[in-house]
Design a protein around this motif. Structure first.
Motif, PDB file in Angstrom:
ATOM      1  N   PRO A   1       0.803  -1.230   0.000  1.00 60.35           N
ATOM      2  CA  PRO A   1       0.000   0.000   0.000  1.00 60.35           C
ATOM      3  C   PRO A   1       0.837   1.283   0.000  1.00 60.35           C
ATOM      4  O   PRO A   1       0.304   2.350  -0.228  1.00 60.35           O
ATOM      5  CB  PRO A   1      -0.821  -0.109   1.295  1.00 60.35           C
ATOM      6  CG  PRO A   1      -0.729  -1.540   1.700  1.00 60.35           C
ATOM      7  CD  PRO A   1       0.622  -1.995   1.229  1.00 60.35           C
ATOM      8  N   GLY A   2       2.130   1.220   0.342  1.00 63.78           N
ATOM      9  CA  GLY A   2       3.001   2.369   0.107  1.00 63.78           C
ATOM     10  C   GLY A   2       3.285   3.296   1.267  1.00 63.78           C
ATOM     11  O   GLY A   2       3.979   4.295   1.086  1.00 63.78           O
ATOM     12  N   ALA A   3       2.744   3.019   2.472  1.00 63.49           N
ATOM     13  CA  ALA A   3       3.097   3.855   3.617  1.00 63.49           C
ATOM     14  C   ALA A   3       4.549   3.545   4.024  1.00 63.49           C
ATOM     15  O   ALA A   3       5.102   2.516   3.639  1.00 63.49           O
ATOM     16  CB  ALA A   3       2.151   3.610   4.787  1.00 63.49           C
TER      17      ALA A   3
ATOM     18  N   TYR B   1       5.901   2.452   6.617  1.00 65.64           N
ATOM     19  CA  TYR B   1       6.146   1.181   7.314  1.00 65.64           C
ATOM     20  C   TYR B   1       6.039   0.000   6.352  1.00 65.64           C
ATOM     21  O   TYR B   1       6.706  -1.013   6.542  1.00 65.64           O
ATOM     22  CB  TYR B   1       5.211   1.003   8.520  1.00 65.64           C
ATOM     23  CG  TYR B   1       3.829   1.587   8.376  1.00 65.64           C
ATOM     24  CD1 TYR B   1       2.797   0.846   7.840  1.00 65.64           C
ATOM     25  CD2 TYR B   1       3.562   2.892   8.787  1.00 65.64           C
ATOM     26  CE1 TYR B   1       1.521   1.376   7.714  1.00 65.64           C
ATOM     27  CE2 TYR B   1       2.287   3.440   8.655  1.00 65.64           C
ATOM     28  CZ  TYR B   1       1.278   2.689   8.118  1.00 65.64           C
ATOM     29  OH  TYR B   1       0.010   3.212   7.991  1.00 65.64           O
TER      30      TYR B   1
ATOM     31  N   ARG C   1      -2.693  -2.412   8.095  1.00 68.10           N
ATOM     32  CA  ARG C   1      -3.033  -1.063   7.630  1.00 68.10           C
ATOM     33  C   ARG C   1      -3.071  -0.936   6.112  1.00 68.10           C
ATOM     34  O   ARG C   1      -2.624   0.053   5.553  1.00 68.10           O
ATOM     35  CB  ARG C   1      -2.100  -0.024   8.236  1.00 68.10           C
ATOM     36  CG  ARG C   1      -2.361   0.166   9.711  1.00 68.10           C
ATOM     37  CD  ARG C   1      -1.450   1.191  10.333  1.00 68.10           C
ATOM     38  NE  ARG C   1      -1.783   1.377  11.726  1.00 68.10           N
ATOM     39  CZ  ARG C   1      -2.513   2.391  12.191  1.00 68.10           C
ATOM     40  NH1 ARG C   1      -2.981   3.290  11.379  1.00 68.10           N
ATOM     41  NH2 ARG C   1      -2.777   2.496  13.468  1.00 68.10           N
TER      42      ARG C   1
ATOM     43  N   PRO D   1      -5.416  -0.009   3.373  1.00 66.11           N
ATOM     44  CA  PRO D   1      -6.741   0.627   3.333  1.00 66.11           C
ATOM     45  C   PRO D   1      -7.754  -0.257   2.603  1.00 66.11           C
ATOM     46  O   PRO D   1      -7.552  -0.644   1.448  1.00 66.11           O
ATOM     47  CB  PRO D   1      -6.476   1.930   2.570  1.00 66.11           C
ATOM     48  CG  PRO D   1      -5.028   2.222   2.811  1.00 66.11           C
ATOM     49  CD  PRO D   1      -4.367   0.862   2.791  1.00 66.11           C
ATOM     50  N   ALA D   2      -8.845  -0.565   3.293  1.00 67.43           N
ATOM     51  CA  ALA D   2      -9.831  -1.517   2.763  1.00 67.43           C
ATOM     52  C   ALA D   2     -10.446  -1.045   1.456  1.00 67.43           C
ATOM     53  O   ALA D   2     -10.773  -1.853   0.587  1.00 67.43           O
ATOM     54  CB  ALA D   2     -10.922  -1.757   3.806  1.00 67.43           C
TER      55      ALA D   2
END
Lengths: 165, 207
Positions: free
Chosen positions: A8-10, A12, A51, A53-54
Motif C-alpha cells: 500500500p506504500g506507507a 512502514y 493497515r 486501506p480496505a
C-alpha cells in the motif's frame, strides 16, 4: 513457496517489504491498484499487510475470493478491515492497550485460539516485555518475540513504546 | 492572524488510512477553507487549488510520487506542506531518506528546542518526550535536513533534526516532523491539542 505482497506504500510498508531486513522473503510486491495485472494463482501465498486501506482492496474482492476457491492462501493482518473484502470474517473492535507492558506480570491479553496451528511451532503465547522492540514499521502492533526466539534482538530497548499512538 | 495569506487556495488534507479522518483534519474543517480528500481520489487539480497541504504518517508515498510534478508546482506557488512521518521517497529535489536511531535507548529520545518556531511557542519541548511515562512516540529518528533548512527540534544527544522547516529555492515551505503525527487531538499528551490549530495556521501561511 512463492509470496506475493500487497504494497500500500506507507513508510512502514516500504521499510518492511523493500528494506534489506525482509525483502528477500518476498517474490513480488504489487500495489492494490495493480492487482488485476497479476495472476494470483502463480503464488502460494498472498500477504495483505497491516493497515492496508480496505477501500483500495474492495475492488478486488471477487479476484481474492476466486484465489481462495482455487486453493490459494491469504495472510490477512490487522487494522485492514479485512471483513470488507475477504469472506467469512467477522471483526470485533477492541481498544488497543499500549501500556500493558509497564505493568509487572501483565500481558497484551491475546490468547491462542488454536494451539495446534503450525504457526505456533514458532510462536508462543507468553511474550516477554523485555524483548519488545520499538516498533517503527507497524505503529500500532507490538513487535515482541518469545523469550527463546531471536537472541540477537534481546538487547533492544525496553523503555521505548512497542507501538505508536 | 497578523498577516494575510500570500496566496489564496484551499487547505488540502490527504486522508490516507481507511476510517475516520484524524482529529487534526476534523478541526481543520471548522476553518471553512479545508478539504479532506481520500488518497485514492487525489487528482492534480487538488494541488492546483491548494494553498496548504497536510499529510499524515500513513501517506502512500509511492502514490504521491505520481504527483511529484504537481507537488513541485504547488510548492513553487508558495505552497506550504506540513509533512508527518518518515521520508522514504524523494518527493522533492533536495530531500533525503529517513534515518532511524539504531537501538534507541531513553537518552537517545530526549527532545531539545533548537530554534523558536510559532508552532511550538511557549511549549517546553521535553514535555513532548513521554506519553504516560513512555518515550518514543514523538519520533525515533530524523529526516535529513535539506540544504538551507532550519532545525527546530532535535532528538538525542546529537540533536538530530527531528523537526525542521525548509524554504525551498522555488519559494514554498515544507515542515517535516519525522515521527507519529503531531497535533493529534485527544491523545494522552495535551501538547498536541495545543499545537494543532497552529499547524493549520502555519500551513495556510498565516504566520
Amino acid at each position: 513457496m512463492s509470496i506475493l505482497v500487497i504494497h500500500p506504500g506507507a513508510y512502514y510498508h516500504i521499510e518492511s517489504f523493500e528494506g534489506s531486513r525482509y525483502a528477500h522473503y518476498f517474490d513480488k510486491l504489487v500495489r492494490p491498484e495493480e492487482l488485476a495485472d497479476v495472476r494470483l494463482e502463480d503464488f502460494n501465498v498472498v500477504l495483505i499487510p497491516c493497515r492496508t486501506p480496505a477501500d483500495r482492496m474492495e475492488p478486488h474482492k471477487a479476484r481474492l475470493h476466486a484465489y481462495f476457491d482455487q486453493g490459494g492462501t491469504i495472510i490477512a493482518t490487522g487494522e485492514s478491515d479485512s471483513q470488507l473484502f475477504l469472506p467469512g470474517i467477522t471483526f470485533t473492535p477492541q481498544p488497543t492497550n499500549f501500556w500493558w507492558w509497564l505493568t509487572p506480570g501483565a500481558d497484551l491479553g491475546v490468547r491462542i485460539a488454536k494451539p495446534g496451528h503450525s504457526l505456533f511451532r514458532h510462536l508462543a503465547e507468553k511474550m516477554s516485555p523485555g524483548i519488545c522492540m520499538a516498533g517503527s514499521t507497524f505503529p500500532r502492533v507490538p513487535r515482541c518475540w518469545p523469550q527463546a526466539i531471536p537472541a540477537n534482538l534481546s538487547s533492544t530497548s525496553t523503555r521505548s513504546p512497542p507501538g505508536g499512538g | 492572524m497578523p498577516n494575510a495569506p500570500a496566496t489564496s487556495g484551499a487547505l488540502l488534507l490527504i486522508h490516507s488510512h481507511y476510517g475516520e479522518p484524524p482529529g487534526l483534519f476534523t478541526l481543520a474543517l471548522e476553518r471553512g477553507d479545508a478539504v479532506i480528500v481520500r488518497e485514492r481520489d487525489l487528482t492534480p487539480a487538488h494541488f492546483t487549488a491548494a494553498r496548504g497541504l497536510i499529510t499524515t504518517s500513513h501517506l502512500d508515498q509511492l502514490g504521491l510520487m505520481h504527483f511529484a510534478d504537481d507537488l513541485e508546482a504547488f510548492m513553487a506557488r508558495d505552497g506550504r506542506w506540513f509533512f508527518n512521518g518518515h521520508i522514504l521517497r524523494p518527493f522533492l529535489k533536495g530531500l533525503g531518506i529517513y534515518e532511524p536511531i539504531a537501538k534507541a535507548k531513553r537518552a537517545d529520545l530526549v527532545l531539545t528546542r533548537l530554534r523558536e518556531h510559532p508552532i511550538f511557542a511557549g511549549i517546553d519541548q521535553p514535555s513532548f518526550e513521554e506519553n504516560r511515562g513512555v518515550a518514543g512516540f514523538y519520533g525515533r529518528g530524523h529526516n535529513p535536513l535539506p540544504e538551507g533548512a532550519l532545525a527546530i527540534n532535535g532528538i538525542g544527544p546529537q540533536n538530530l533534526p527531528i523537526d525542521w522547516e525548509w524554504t525551498l529555492p522555488s519559494g514554498g515551505k515544507m515542515f517535516s516532523h519525522a515521527g507519529n503525527d503531531v497535533g493529534g487531538m485527544g491523545g494522552p499528551n495535551p501538547n498536541h491539542a495545543l499545537v494543532a490549530p497552529r499547524i493549520l495556521a502555519w500551513t495556510m501561511g498565516e504566520f
